[in-house]
Design an enzyme around this catalytic site. Structure first.
Site, PDB file in Angstrom:
ATOM      1  CB  THR A   1      -0.796   2.829   4.991  1.00 11.28           C
ATOM      2  OG1 THR A   1      -1.712   3.807   4.499  1.00 11.28           O
ATOM      3  CG2 THR A   1      -1.531   1.848   5.862  1.00 11.28           C
ATOM      4  N   GLY A   2       2.392   2.353   5.305  1.00  5.95           N
ATOM      5  CA  GLY A   2       3.522   1.473   5.658  1.00  5.95           C
ATOM      6  C   GLY A   2       4.221   1.961   6.917  1.00  5.95           C
TER       7      GLY A   2
ATOM      8  N   GLY B   1       0.844  -1.191   0.000  1.00  6.27           N
ATOM      9  CA  GLY B   1       0.000   0.000   0.000  1.00  6.27           C
ATOM     10  C   GLY B   1       0.874   1.233   0.000  1.00  6.27           C
ATOM     11  CB  SER B   2       0.088   4.746   0.612  1.00  3.56           C
ATOM     12  OG  SER B   2      -0.425   4.671   1.924  1.00  3.56           O
ATOM     13  CB  THR B   3       5.296   5.615   1.475  1.00  5.60           C
ATOM     14  OG1 THR B   3       5.826   4.949   0.314  1.00  5.60           O
ATOM     15  CG2 THR B   3       6.419   5.930   2.433  1.00  5.60           C
TER      16      THR B   3
ATOM     17  CD  GLU C   1       6.939  -5.591  -1.976  1.00  3.77           C
ATOM     18  OE1 GLU C   1       7.240  -4.728  -2.824  1.00  3.77           O
ATOM     19  OE2 GLU C   1       7.658  -6.565  -1.704  1.00  3.77           O
TER      20      GLU C   1
ATOM     21  CD  GLU D   1       2.520   5.888  -5.344  1.00  5.41           C
ATOM     22  OE1 GLU D   1       2.149   5.942  -4.160  1.00  5.41           O
ATOM     23  OE2 GLU D   1       2.837   4.819  -5.911  1.00  5.41           O
TER      24      GLU D   1
HETATM   25  P1  NAD Z   1      -3.342   2.478   1.355  1.00  2.00           P
HETATM   26  O1  NAD Z   1      -2.061   2.557   2.090  1.00  2.00           O
HETATM   27  O2  NAD Z   1      -4.334   3.564   1.549  1.00  2.00           O
HETATM   28  O3  NAD Z   1      -4.114   1.137   1.742  1.00  2.00           O
HETATM   29  C1  NAD Z   1      -3.510  -0.131   1.654  1.00  2.00           C
HETATM   30  C2  NAD Z   1      -4.141  -1.045   2.681  1.00  2.00           C
HETATM   31  O4  NAD Z   1      -3.869  -0.523   3.984  1.00  2.00           O
HETATM   32  C3  NAD Z   1      -5.663  -1.143   2.560  1.00  2.00           C
HETATM   33  O5  NAD Z   1      -6.067  -2.453   2.856  1.00  2.00           O
HETATM   34  C4  NAD Z   1      -6.141  -0.174   3.625  1.00  2.00           C
HETATM   35  O6  NAD Z   1      -7.421  -0.475   4.129  1.00  2.00           O
HETATM   36  C5  NAD Z   1      -5.084  -0.340   4.699  1.00  2.00           C
HETATM   37  N1  NAD Z   1      -4.968   0.835   5.561  1.00  2.00           N
HETATM   38  C6  NAD Z   1      -5.196   2.123   5.211  1.00  2.00           C
HETATM   39  N2  NAD Z   1      -5.008   2.927   6.283  1.00  2.00           N
HETATM   40  C7  NAD Z   1      -4.647   2.128   7.324  1.00  2.00           C
HETATM   41  C8  NAD Z   1      -4.326   2.371   8.694  1.00  2.00           C
HETATM   42  N3  NAD Z   1      -4.351   3.584   9.210  1.00  2.00           N
HETATM   43  N4  NAD Z   1      -3.990   1.307   9.456  1.00  2.00           N
HETATM   44  C9  NAD Z   1      -3.973   0.065   8.937  1.00  2.00           C
HETATM   45  N5  NAD Z   1      -4.287  -0.231   7.669  1.00  2.00           N
HETATM   46  C10 NAD Z   1      -4.623   0.797   6.859  1.00  2.00           C
HETATM   47  O7  NAD Z   1      -2.967   2.277  -0.171  1.00  2.00           O
HETATM   48  P2  NAD Z   1      -3.966   2.170  -1.399  1.00  2.00           P
HETATM   49  O8  NAD Z   1      -4.477   3.522  -1.710  1.00  2.00           O
HETATM   50  O9  NAD Z   1      -4.950   1.066  -1.167  1.00  2.00           O
HETATM   51  O10 NAD Z   1      -2.984   1.654  -2.543  1.00  2.00           O
HETATM   52  C11 NAD Z   1      -2.208   2.497  -3.278  1.00  2.00           C
HETATM   53  C12 NAD Z   1      -0.782   2.455  -2.780  1.00  2.00           C
HETATM   54  O11 NAD Z   1      -0.283   1.131  -2.816  1.00  2.00           O
HETATM   55  C13 NAD Z   1       0.156   3.252  -3.662  1.00  2.00           C
HETATM   56  O12 NAD Z   1       1.005   4.030  -2.870  1.00  2.00           O
HETATM   57  C14 NAD Z   1       0.945   2.179  -4.406  1.00  2.00           C
HETATM   58  O13 NAD Z   1       2.201   2.576  -4.860  1.00  2.00           O
HETATM   59  C15 NAD Z   1       1.017   1.116  -3.382  1.00  2.00           C
HETATM   60  N6  NAD Z   1       1.323  -0.185  -4.006  1.00  2.00           N
HETATM   61  C16 NAD Z   1       2.585  -0.700  -3.855  1.00  2.00           C
HETATM   62  C17 NAD Z   1       2.923  -1.908  -4.451  1.00  2.00           C
HETATM   63  C18 NAD Z   1       4.306  -2.494  -4.301  1.00  2.00           C
HETATM   64  O14 NAD Z   1       4.457  -3.671  -4.576  1.00  2.00           O
HETATM   65  N7  NAD Z   1       5.305  -1.747  -3.871  1.00  2.00           N
HETATM   66  C19 NAD Z   1       1.967  -2.595  -5.204  1.00  2.00           C
HETATM   67  C20 NAD Z   1       0.695  -2.049  -5.344  1.00  2.00           C
HETATM   68  C21 NAD Z   1       0.393  -0.837  -4.730  1.00  2.00           C
END
Ligand code: NAD
Length: 499
Positions: A249-250, A245-247, A268, A402
């Site tokens: 949230t990571g 997911g996003s940096t 990731e 991004e």
């Molecule tokens: P996001 O971080 O908003 O959400 C990802 C996941 O985290 C979702 O399941 C979401 O419900 C959960 N989440 C969100 N907020 C949270 C919190 N506060 N606590 C715990 N969990 C939480 O990302 P997104 O908008 O779903 O996806 C887009 C992002 O994912 C982009 O930044 C993209 O680059 C990244 N991405 C990375 C890869 C990779 O392999 N590096 C692959 C696909 C997508």
């Protein structure tokens, strides 16, 4: 006779595809305890598809307890390797057998073209399970080269309970890049799909049960990030989080681990990948095609999207003319139409975010060369044109941040050193591409690029055999390949004194 090139065929399938809306915990389908739900919306129409059980602390707790119990009983972790292998191979075969249904669910839920879900997402998901299933009985443990009176073994053990938290851009495939190696290694898993795209994860649970994965070994807890995602991140009995997911949230997941049980966290995250065209590019047509699909396929919602294009000055004009013509032909359309090169943006919030970057690009002085507008608004869906900005400066938000949408920035450069410097000038380090006919340059530049993945004379190519992931703020650890098994296993040293 079915015509899979026909929109009507997919619309008819979409009108009758069954939807699973409950959480899957310990082999049971269940509502959330308080009855709360959230809506999942079709990005092509803006209309709600279904109300889904919204899991929180209580449901996550139940799922983790079931996963722990299954792990301790050893129904999966200690099952013969031949059994785990056969089960995951059955799952791969079931995914293949239900390819059309899964492709339609994914397209309805997140708006990507049916040509992509049929041509890539679902077949690649099946291959992922089959590949890790095949790996199960081919990985050996080690004996250390100690002295003669000692036998020291180094064995891999599953970590226990893995929490997988995944995004919406490749919902089933991103989940499976975690699930397949984690399950192959003998772990139990609790999966939290993104709230925008829970449908295929829930169907997968059903197929996993049919394949014979025992109760409690695989659980799905749909819900909001701040509820179900956070509950998994903070849970004291989760041993490992595999996150995509996003940096932003990571970073939260690293905090959750620090605040709870120091669970290991594999990330990731986001990207802002550079794509460099040198003037000795061996095939300008192919490179322009790769530059266009590198940012406009999947509506630009790809972590490895080649969102920053750098073109050497002497071929700049020729390359841009070709790129513009290709991009112009990639207009969005109904995601269920097999002829649509782009579908719809996942939701209204993401569309607004992308449009805010288009405004920022204009305000910051970049030249809008193509697109920039919402289209097909009458459908109720979230469609954006392929958009290209030409940039003089690297200090623009559209170059540094991004966007995760169909927006490409293009900058010209003169020297190799300049291209490398601009390419590496980013907080991210996920993918990078370069086109050159010079073998020495291809090695030299590849080595200099700070990225987990580098493509030479192609862009975004790959398969399950090679690691996938990034450096810097793009994350840690790798999905895919045998290296992914490392994330889901601990090494145990057993030192036996041969007295
Ligand atoms: P996001 O971080 O908003 O959400 C990802 C996941 O985290 C979702 O399941 C979401 O419900 C959960 N989440 C969100 N907020 C949270 C919190 N506060 N606590 C715990 N969990 C939480 O990302 P997104 O908008 O779903 O996806 C887009 C992002 O994912 C982009 O930044 C993209 O680059 C990244 N991405 C990375 C890869 C990779 O392999 N590096 C692959 C696909 C997508």
């Amino acid at each position: 006779m079915k015509d899979m090139q026909d929109l009507a065929y997919w619309k008819e399938l979409a009108s009758r595809v069954p939807l699973r809306t409950k959480a899957y915990i310990d082999g049971e389908w269940t509502d959330s305890v308080d009855g709360h739900t959230f809506d999942t919306v079709n990005p092509a129409t803006g209309r709600t598809i279904a109300a889904i059980a919204a899991c929180g602390v209580v449901e996550v707790d139940r799922a983790v307890a079931a996963a722990r119990r299954a792990f301790q009983e050893g129904v999966w972790a200690h099952a013969p390797r031949s059994v785990r292998k056969a089960t995951l191979l059955r799952l791969a075969a079931l995914i293949e057998a239900h390819q059309e249904e899964l492709a339609v669910l994914e397209t309805l839920d997140m708006g990507k073209p049916i040509s992509e879900t049929m041509g890539y997402d679902i077949p690649e998901t099946a291959r992922t399970y089959a590949w890790y299933a095949e790996a199960i009985d081919k990985i050996y443990d080690e004996i250390a080269p100690t002295g003669p009176n000692v036998l020291a073994t180094i064995t891999r053990e599953p970590v226990g309970v893995v929490g997988a938290v995944v995004p919406w851009n490749y919902p089933l495939l991103m989940a499976s890049w975690k699930l397949a190696p984690a399950l192959a290694a003998g772990n139990s898993v609790v999966l939290k799909p993104a709230e925008q795209s829970p449908l295929t994860a829930l169907r997968l649970a059903e197929l996993a049960e049919e394949a014979g994965i025992p109760k409690g070994v695989f659980n799905v807890v749909p819900g909001l990030g701040a509820a179900a995602g956070q509950a998994l991140g903070l849970h004291p009995d989760v041993d490992c989080i595999a996150f995509t997911g996003s940096t932003a949230t990571g970073k939260r997941f690293l905090q959750y681990a620090g605040e709870s049980n120091l669970k290991r966290v594999w990330l990731e995250c986001g990207g802002k990948s550079p794509h460099i065209i040198f003037d000795d590019c061996p095939d300008v047509d192919r490179a322009a095609q790769a530059a266009a699909t590198g940012i406009f396929s999947n509506q630009g919602e790809i972590c490895i999207a080649g969102s920053r294009l750098y073109i050497q000055s002497s071929i700049y004009d020729r390359f841009m003319d070709r790129l513009e013509a290709i991009a112009m032909a990639m207009q969005p359309g109904d995601p269920l139409d097999p002829r649509s090169p782009m579908g719809a943006i996942v939701d209204a919030a993401q569309m607004d975010r992308v449009l805010s970057y288009v405004r920022a690009g204009k305000e910051e002085g970049a030249r809008l060369r193509l697109g920039g507008d919402r289209v097909l608004a009458d459908s109720g869906g979230y469609y954006l044109q392929p958009t290209i900005f030409e940039c003089q400066s690297q200090n623009l938000s559209i170059i540094r941040e991004e966007i995760f949408g169909p927006v490409l920035t293009v900058t010209r450069f003169d020297t190799e050193a300049e291209a490398i410097r601009m390419a590496n000038d980013s907080p991210y380090g996920l993918g990078a591409g370069l086109w050159t006919a010079n073998v020495s340059r291809s090695h030299r530049v590849s080595r200099m690029l700070k990225a987990g993945l580098v493509w030479v004379n192609c862009y975004m190519d790959g398969d399950v055999t090679v690691p996938f992931g990034g450096v810097k703020q793009s994350g840690s650890g790798r999905d895919k390949s045998l290296h992914a098994i490392d994330k889901y296993t601990d090494l145990k040293t057993t030192w036996i004194n041969l007295i």
